[in-house]
Design a protein around this motif. Structure first.
Motif, PDB file in Angstrom:
ATOM      1  N   LEU A  92      13.989  -8.122   5.793  1.00 58.45           N
ATOM      2  CA  LEU A  92      13.100  -8.744   6.018  1.00 58.45           C
ATOM      3  C   LEU A  92      11.919  -8.519   5.430  1.00 58.45           C
ATOM      4  CD1 LEU A  92      12.874  -4.243   7.731  1.00 58.45           C
ATOM      5  CD2 LEU A  92      13.319  -6.724   8.942  1.00 58.45           C
ATOM      6  N   ARG A  93      12.441  -9.278   4.452  1.00 59.78           N
ATOM      7  CA  ARG A  93      11.495  -9.579   3.433  1.00 59.78           C
ATOM      8  C   ARG A  93      11.389 -11.078   3.549  1.00 59.78           C
ATOM      9  NH1 ARG A  93      12.712  -6.044  -0.640  1.00 59.78           N
ATOM     10  NH2 ARG A  93      14.517  -7.810  -1.242  1.00 59.78           N
ATOM     11  N   LEU A 122       1.705  -4.310   1.844  1.00 57.50           N
ATOM     12  CA  LEU A 122       1.723  -5.763   2.308  1.00 57.50           C
ATOM     13  C   LEU A 122       2.650  -6.841   2.689  1.00 57.50           C
ATOM     14  CD1 LEU A 122      -1.238  -7.287   1.860  1.00 57.50           C
ATOM     15  CD2 LEU A 122      -0.818  -7.812   0.505  1.00 57.50           C
ATOM     16  N   CYS A 123       3.051  -7.444   3.934  1.00 62.63           N
ATOM     17  CA  CYS A 123       3.747  -7.920   3.419  1.00 62.63           C
ATOM     18  C   CYS A 123       4.673  -9.110   4.350  1.00 62.63           C
ATOM     19  CB  CYS A 123       5.100  -7.022   4.229  1.00 62.63           C
ATOM     20  SG  CYS A 123       5.328  -7.100   5.655  1.00 62.63           S
ATOM     21  N   GLN A 124       5.171 -10.511   4.107  1.00 61.13           N
ATOM     22  CA  GLN A 124       5.497 -10.862   5.420  1.00 61.13           C
ATOM     23  C   GLN A 124       5.677 -10.644   6.683  1.00 61.13           C
ATOM     24  OE1 GLN A 124       5.121 -14.496   3.702  1.00 61.13           O
ATOM     25  NE2 GLN A 124       4.190 -14.334   1.644  1.00 61.13           N
ATOM     26  N   THR A 125       4.667 -11.856   7.251  1.00 59.74           N
ATOM     27  CA  THR A 125       5.665 -12.023   8.615  1.00 59.74           C
ATOM     28  C   THR A 125       6.560 -12.452   9.250  1.00 59.74           C
ATOM     29  OG1 THR A 125       5.160 -12.922  10.659  1.00 59.74           O
ATOM     30  CG2 THR A 125       3.542 -11.656   9.958  1.00 59.74           C
ATOM     31  N   THR A 126       7.856 -12.766   9.649  1.00 58.08           N
ATOM     32  CA  THR A 126       8.638 -12.764   9.660  1.00 58.08           C
ATOM     33  C   THR A 126       9.019 -14.013  10.665  1.00 58.08           C
ATOM     34  OG1 THR A 126       9.986 -11.396  10.849  1.00 58.08           O
ATOM     35  CG2 THR A 126      10.567 -11.407   8.682  1.00 58.08           C
ATOM     36  N   ALA A 139       9.533  -2.981   9.230  1.00 58.03           N
ATOM     37  CA  ALA A 139       8.744  -2.284   7.692  1.00 58.03           C
ATOM     38  C   ALA A 139       9.938  -2.241   6.395  1.00 58.03           C
ATOM     39  CB  ALA A 139       8.348  -1.619   8.027  1.00 58.03           C
ATOM     40  N   PRO A 140       9.778  -3.038   5.430  1.00 59.74           N
ATOM     41  CA  PRO A 140      11.154  -3.621   4.452  1.00 59.74           C
ATOM     42  C   PRO A 140      10.643  -2.030   3.758  1.00 59.74           C
ATOM     43  CG  PRO A 140       9.217  -5.239   4.093  1.00 59.74           C
ATOM     44  CD  PRO A 140       9.511  -4.547   5.130  1.00 59.74           C
ATOM     45  N   LEU A 141       9.344  -0.510   3.590  1.00 60.27           N
ATOM     46  CA  LEU A 141       9.501  -0.107   2.861  1.00 60.27           C
ATOM     47  C   LEU A 141      10.586   0.862   2.890  1.00 60.27           C
ATOM     48  CD1 LEU A 141       8.407   1.661   0.534  1.00 60.27           C
ATOM     49  CD2 LEU A 141       6.715   2.393   2.703  1.00 60.27           C
ATOM     50  N   GLY A 142      10.776   0.830   4.676  1.00 66.46           N
ATOM     51  CA  GLY A 142      11.472   2.296   5.097  1.00 66.46           C
ATOM     52  C   GLY A 142      12.869   1.879   4.230  1.00 66.46           C
ATOM     53  N   TYR A 143      13.738   1.452   4.342  1.00 71.92           N
ATOM     54  CA  TYR A 143      14.688   0.555   3.490  1.00 71.92           C
ATOM     55  C   TYR A 143      15.157   0.118   2.267  1.00 71.92           C
ATOM     56  CZ  TYR A 143      16.437  -0.481   8.823  1.00 71.92           C
ATOM     57  OH  TYR A 143      17.525  -0.684  10.038  1.00 71.92           O
TER      58      TYR A 143
END
Ligand SMILES: [Zn+2]
Length: 469
Positions: free
Chosen positions: A426-427, A7-11, A396-400
């Motif tokens: 990205l977040r 789950l993440c915020q779209t930018t 996707a922030p998870l990768g970074y």
């Protein structure tokens, strides 16, 4: 990758057609608040892959196959689908849950593709700009009349009221013009959608069924109905015209392929299990239902609610039934990883990566498991996998985040700071991103690729929709 941790915020700022319509119909402040919130998205390889397959033939029929149009799933249980920027089609997960067949959601996607192909966004903006100009003129005229009225010395005079009428009159006219314009666009999108479906040998019955359902609902539903209904007026004539058109297709009676229907049911079961309350999940999928989708929902909800051993047994049962389904191995790996057993998660996640043709979101999960083992022998492999994944899945922030941990473990603090900065960016956390990128710049030699990337982040303007602080 599952729906939940991803789950993440779209930018992105959604200057959607729906927003444009909302601007025309609702008070400005409400529409603006909707824009600024920026809806959170769901990331899941299985669901995204299915939606891509649903959309691809339609986009090809529309002549848009080269535009690289993305499908974004919005974390919202209400029914909605819309285009925002000519680059993406947004679909609420609620639209998937409310579409019982692939054909129903494909019909909605075909309609949205009709908006894209017709360039409706740009045309709507033109109309709005024109309407705003007219509105301003009307306001100025109205203000002039009011001033003239108040000069008469009596604010309740007929002239002052004439001023107020001059404001309200043209606004109402402009509003009606815009609404009729929106209706025209909707009919055009219906027609285009049916054309694309027929060109790809598909029935428009699903589109018709969905829109018919909305018409029926609009007879009864109060305010606060699904947003799709609010942005898509469904007058009976429109639905009748759609029915006639859809029935004239030779594919009207064509049924969905059973294999595709099963994949559709699996994705709906997954969404339900991840997004809905557990009692809702068991209401939709009672224990007595031992279909594959039902068992999928049970396995997911079991792992989410903490019974790892039982969840793993259920997942193994699913793997026995479909030994080449990458998403069962992904689920097994995720359950183990989140259950604190990263070393055991590696084998199923490797299998999931291989079976999914190196899906980047699943690679990120594998990278996460490798990093979480605390085993320095696999750090380089984790970095290689994650680097490759972030190239193909750059949002996707998870990768970074995982890359930053892997580099930290190696003592490469320049790369660790840079990756942390990229994750923060990205977040949407620009302040942290700039701080970390500035620090990374001091660790890299000037002009090296890492330094340049860090410098880009320091200098970057916030993405649209992000705050600038
Ligand atoms: Zn529409």
């Amino acid at each position: 990758m599952s729906l939940r941790p991803a789950l993440c915020q779209t930018t992105s700022k959604l200057t959607a057609l729906t927003t444009a319509v909302a601007l025309a119909i609702a008070p400005l402040s409400a529409a603006r608040a909707q824009q600024e919130r920026g809806p959170p998205t769901l990331r899941d390889t299985e669901a995204e892959q299915l939606l891509r397959e649903y959309t691809r033939p339609v986009l090809r029929a529309a002549g848009l196959e080269k535009q690289n149009i993305q499908i974004v799933i919005i974390n919202d249980g209400s029914f909605n689908a819309f285009v925002a920027d000519g680059r993406r089609i947004f679909v609420n997960y609620g639209a998937m849950m409310q579409s019982e067949t692939p054909n129903q959601i494909i019909g909605v996607l075909a309609h949205e593709t009709g908006h894209l192909a017709g360039g409706h966004l740009a045309k709507m903006r033109e109309q709005l700009a024109q309407a705003q100009t007219q509105m301003i003129i009307a306001m100025l005229l109205g203000a002039g009349a009011m001033i003239a009225g108040s000069r008469g010395g009596n604010s309740n005079s007929g002239l002052a009221n004439a001023g107020a009428a001059a404001v309200a009159g043209p606004q109402e006219m402009i509003r009606r013009t815009l609404i009729s314009y929106v209706r025209q666009q909707e009919e055009n999108a219906d027609r285009a959608g049916v054309k694309f479906l027929t060109a790809t040998g598909q029935s428009a019955k699903g589109m018709y069924d969905t829109f018919k359902r909305f018409t029926n609902e609009s007879l009864f539903a109060a305010r606060g109905a699904d947003p799709y209904l609010q942005s898509h007026p469904m007058p009976a004539e429109r639905v009748a015209a759609l029915e006639e058109l859809a029935r004239s297709s030779p594919y009207w009676d064509k049924k969905d392929d059973p294999a595709l229907q099963l994949r559709h049911d699996m994705v709906r079961a997954k969404i339900s299990a991840f997004m809905e309350r557990q009692d809702t999940v068991y209401r939709r999928y009672p224990m007595s239902n031992d279909s594959l989708p039902s068992r999928y929902a049970h396995a997911i909800t079991t792992y989410l609610h903490g019974d790892l051993r039982s969840a793993l047994a259920q997942i193994d049962g699913l793997i026995q039934l479909q030994p080449n389904n990458p998403y069962f191995y992904e689920l097994r790996g995720q359950a183990l990883l989140e259950g604190g057993k990263p070393a055991e998660a590696i084998v199923p996640l490797r299998k999931a990566v291989a079976l999914s043709n190196n899906a980047p979101l699943i690679e990120m999960l594998l990278g996460q498991a490798l990093v979480a083992t605390d085993n320095k022998a696999v750090t380089d492999e984790a970095i290689a996998i994650l680097r490759s994944a972030v190239v193909r899945e750059p949002e996707a922030p998870l990768g970074y985040m995982q890359l930053a941990m892997a580099y930290g473990r190696k003592g490469d603090y320049a790369q660790a700071d840079l990756a942390s900065a990229q994750a923060a960016f990205l977040r949407g956390d620009n302040k942290t991103a700039r701080e970390l990128a500035s620090r990374a710049k001091t660790r890299f030699a000037i002009g090296t690729p890492g330094w340049v990337k860090a410098d880009d982040i320091v200098a970057a303007k916030p993405l649209p929709g992000q705050s600038s602080n």
